[in-house]
Design a protein around this motif. Structure first.
Motif, short mmCIF file in Angstrom:
data_model
loop_
_atom_site.label_atom_id
_atom_site.label_comp_id
_atom_site.label_asym_id
_atom_site.label_seq_id
_atom_site.Cartn_x
_atom_site.Cartn_y
_atom_site.Cartn_z
N VAL A 127 0.85 -1.19 0.00
CA VAL A 127 0.00 0.00 0.00
C VAL A 127 0.88 1.24 0.00
O VAL A 127 2.06 1.19 0.36
N VAL A 128 0.29 2.34 -0.41
CA VAL A 128 0.97 3.64 -0.41
C VAL A 128 0.18 4.57 0.48
O VAL A 128 -1.05 4.68 0.34
N THR A 129 0.86 5.24 1.39
CA THR A 129 0.20 6.17 2.30
C THR A 129 0.50 7.59 1.87
O THR A 129 1.67 8.01 1.81
N LEU A 130 -0.54 8.32 1.56
CA LEU A 130 -0.43 9.73 1.16
C LEU A 130 -1.16 10.57 2.19
O LEU A 130 -2.37 10.82 2.07
N GLY A 131 -0.44 10.98 3.23
CA GLY A 131 -1.09 11.69 4.32
C GLY A 131 -2.06 10.75 5.03
O GLY A 131 -1.69 9.64 5.44
N PRO A 132 -3.30 11.17 5.18
CA PRO A 132 -4.28 10.31 5.85
C PRO A 132 -4.90 9.25 4.94
O PRO A 132 -5.71 8.45 5.38
N VAL A 133 -4.52 9.25 3.66
CA VAL A 133 -5.12 8.35 2.67
C VAL A 133 -4.19 7.17 2.40
O VAL A 133 -3.00 7.35 2.15
N THR A 134 -4.76 5.96 2.45
CA THR A 134 -4.00 4.75 2.15
C THR A 134 -4.59 4.08 0.92
O THR A 134 -5.80 3.81 0.87
N VAL A 135 -3.74 3.83 -0.08
CA VAL A 135 -4.19 3.27 -1.35
C VAL A 135 -3.31 2.07 -1.70
O VAL A 135 -2.09 2.13 -1.53
N ALA A 136 -3.92 1.00 -2.18
CA ALA A 136 -3.16 -0.17 -2.60
C ALA A 136 -2.31 0.17 -3.82
O ALA A 136 -2.73 0.91 -4.71
N GLN A 137 -1.11 -0.39 -3.86
CA GLN A 137 -0.22 -0.16 -5.01
C GLN A 137 -0.85 -0.66 -6.31
O GLN A 137 -0.63 -0.07 -7.38
N THR A 138 -1.64 -1.72 -6.21
CA THR A 138 -2.28 -2.24 -7.42
C THR A 138 -3.25 -1.23 -8.01
O THR A 138 -3.42 -1.17 -9.23
N ARG A 139 -3.91 -0.44 -7.15
CA ARG A 139 -4.84 0.57 -7.65
C ARG A 139 -4.11 1.68 -8.40
O ARG A 139 -4.57 2.16 -9.44
N ILE A 140 -2.96 2.06 -7.86
CA ILE A 140 -2.17 3.10 -8.54
C ILE A 140 -1.63 2.57 -9.86
O ILE A 140 -1.66 3.27 -10.89
N ALA A 141 -1.15 1.32 -9.84
CA ALA A 141 -0.64 0.72 -11.08
C ALA A 141 -1.75 0.61 -12.12
O ALA A 141 -1.52 0.85 -13.32
N ALA A 142 -2.96 0.25 -11.68
CA ALA A 142 -4.08 0.14 -12.60
C ALA A 142 -4.40 1.49 -13.24
O ALA A 142 -4.64 1.58 -14.46
N LEU A 143 -4.39 2.53 -12.43
CA LEU A 143 -4.69 3.87 -12.95
C LEU A 143 -3.66 4.32 -13.96
O LEU A 143 -3.99 4.83 -15.04
N LEU A 144 -2.38 4.11 -13.64
CA LEU A 144 -1.31 4.53 -14.55
C LEU A 144 -1.33 3.72 -15.85
O LEU A 144 -1.18 4.27 -16.94
N ALA A 145 -1.51 2.40 -15.72
CA ALA A 145 -1.54 1.54 -16.90
C ALA A 145 -2.72 1.89 -17.80
O ALA A 145 -2.58 1.96 -19.03
N ALA A 146 -3.87 2.09 -17.19
CA ALA A 146 -5.06 2.43 -17.99
C ALA A 146 -4.89 3.78 -18.67
O ALA A 146 -5.25 3.93 -19.85
N ALA A 147 -4.33 4.75 -17.95
CA ALA A 147 -4.12 6.07 -18.55
C ALA A 147 -3.17 5.97 -19.74
O ALA A 147 -3.41 6.59 -20.80
N LEU A 148 -2.11 5.17 -19.60
CA LEU A 148 -1.14 5.01 -20.69
C LEU A 148 -1.78 4.33 -21.90
O LEU A 148 -1.62 4.78 -23.05
N LEU A 149 -2.51 3.25 -21.65
CA LEU A 149 -3.11 2.49 -22.75
C LEU A 149 -4.20 3.28 -23.46
O LEU A 149 -4.29 3.27 -24.70
N ILE A 150 -5.03 3.96 -22.69
CA ILE A 150 -6.12 4.73 -23.30
C ILE A 150 -5.56 5.89 -24.11
O ILE A 150 -6.03 6.18 -25.22
N THR A 151 -4.52 6.56 -23.58
CA THR A 151 -3.89 7.65 -24.32
C THR A 151 -3.28 7.13 -25.62
O THR A 151 -3.44 7.74 -26.69
N ALA A 152 -2.56 5.99 -25.54
CA ALA A 152 -1.96 5.41 -26.74
C ALA A 152 -3.02 5.03 -27.76
O ALA A 152 -2.85 5.26 -28.96
N PHE A 153 -4.12 4.47 -27.27
CA PHE A 153 -5.19 4.09 -28.20
C PHE A 153 -5.80 5.30 -28.87
O PHE A 153 -6.02 5.31 -30.10
N LEU A 154 -6.11 6.34 -28.09
CA LEU A 154 -6.73 7.53 -28.67
C LEU A 154 -5.81 8.19 -29.69
O LEU A 154 -6.27 8.69 -30.73
#
Length: 296
Positions: A127-154
């Motif tokens: 997990v990654v802790t950003l101040g009071p917010v805790t987010v799983a690393q897989t969620r961040i990886a999913a967001l970055l991967a999806a952003a990269l793929l969608i941008t490349a596709f568009l």
């Protein structure tokens, strides 16, 4: 406030995964004007290949094999089944994809059985802790991967010859064919791209906090269907908007389910469909879909 931020970040990440799946629906619809109900099987096929091969090949090579495998299955369905009925009624072809989905899903679920398969991802339960917010690393990886793929596709959709051919085919298939565009090649490419995107989505749907790939994983594609409808089945940008809207809605509804007890249990699973119904009542073509005009 930190709880809301966690739900929102998780919702955006989940929505980006749904956007990948919804983009597959849109790509096939734009190329063939057929709604592909076999998309869930493409997702399951890509995830299964990755899960089976990651011990022998390592995660990254297994993921590439899963993407290639799902793309191959999609292309095979188009070449062996859909192409044989090109020019037929689109409603009938949509029903044909349901039959294809049943065949593929039956074989894949037989192979998976009651097992829960790990895909060997490198993030684990970190997990990654950003101040009071805790987010799983897989969620961040999913967001970055999806952003990269969608941008490349568009970008590819906008500037490559394949993208130009697909846009021309979506505008008017007969005219595109007369101008020398090979509709079969466009359709084949659309099914392959949809399968590849589904395989990537399968990865992030089965990593932490999800236990792994199982028979029910394919049902996630059904949650992405409202995303495609919300954005408009003929809009690639709409798939992104619809996916994010569905993901955030599901995350918030699930997170605050205790406060929404008067609506019944399982409101998180139902919320995307409720949003879809409301949007379609206001805009039948979807948020960014094209309204069809008919001369009377």
């Amino acid at each position: 406030m930190s709880t809301f931020a966690e739900f929102l970040i998780n919702g955006v990440s989940l929505g980006s995964i749904y956007a990948l799946i919804a983009l597959g629906f849109v790509v096939i619809f734009r190329a063939t004007e057929v709604v592909n109900f076999a998309h869930a099987s493409l997702l399951l096929a890509g995830g299964y290949v990755t899960a089976v091969l990651h011990d022998d090949l390592g995660f990254w090579f297994a993921l590439l094999a899963g993407i290639a495998g799902a793309a191959f299955v999609g292309a095979a369905v188009e070449f062996l089944v859909m192409r044989r009925h090109r020019g037929g009624d689109h409603s009938v072809l949509a029903i044909v994809t349901i039959g294809v989905d049943i065949l593929l899903a039956t074989e894949l679920t037989r192979r998976i059985g009651t097992d829960i398969l790990a895909l060997g991802d490198p993030w684990g339960d970190g997990v990654v802790t950003l101040g009071p917010v805790t987010v799983a690393q897989t969620r961040i990886a999913a967001l970055l991967a999806a952003a990269l793929l969608i941008t490349a596709f568009l970008l590819a959709f906008r500037y490559t010859s394949w993208g130009v051919a697909m846009r021309a085919a979506a505008e008017n298939q007969e005219t595109a064919a007369l101008m020398g565009i090979r509709l079969g090649r466009v359709s084949l490419g659309a099914w392959a791209v949809a399968g590849a995107l589904a395989a990537v989505a399968a990865l992030f749907l089965t990593v932490f906090p999800t236990p792994g790939l199982e028979r029910g994983t394919a049902l996630a594609a059904l949650k992405a269907f409202p995303a495609a409808i919300l954005g408009g089945l003929d809009s690639t940008t709409g798939a992104l908007v619809g996916g994010l809207l569905v993901g955030v809605t599901e995350s918030l509804a699930t997170g605050y389910q205790g406060d929404l007890a008067f609506l019944g249990r399982g409101i998180g699973d139902l919320a995307p469909y409720l949003v879809m119904v409301v949007v379609l009542l206001i805009r039948p073509a979807g948020l960014l879909g094209t309204k069809e005009l008919a001369r009377v």
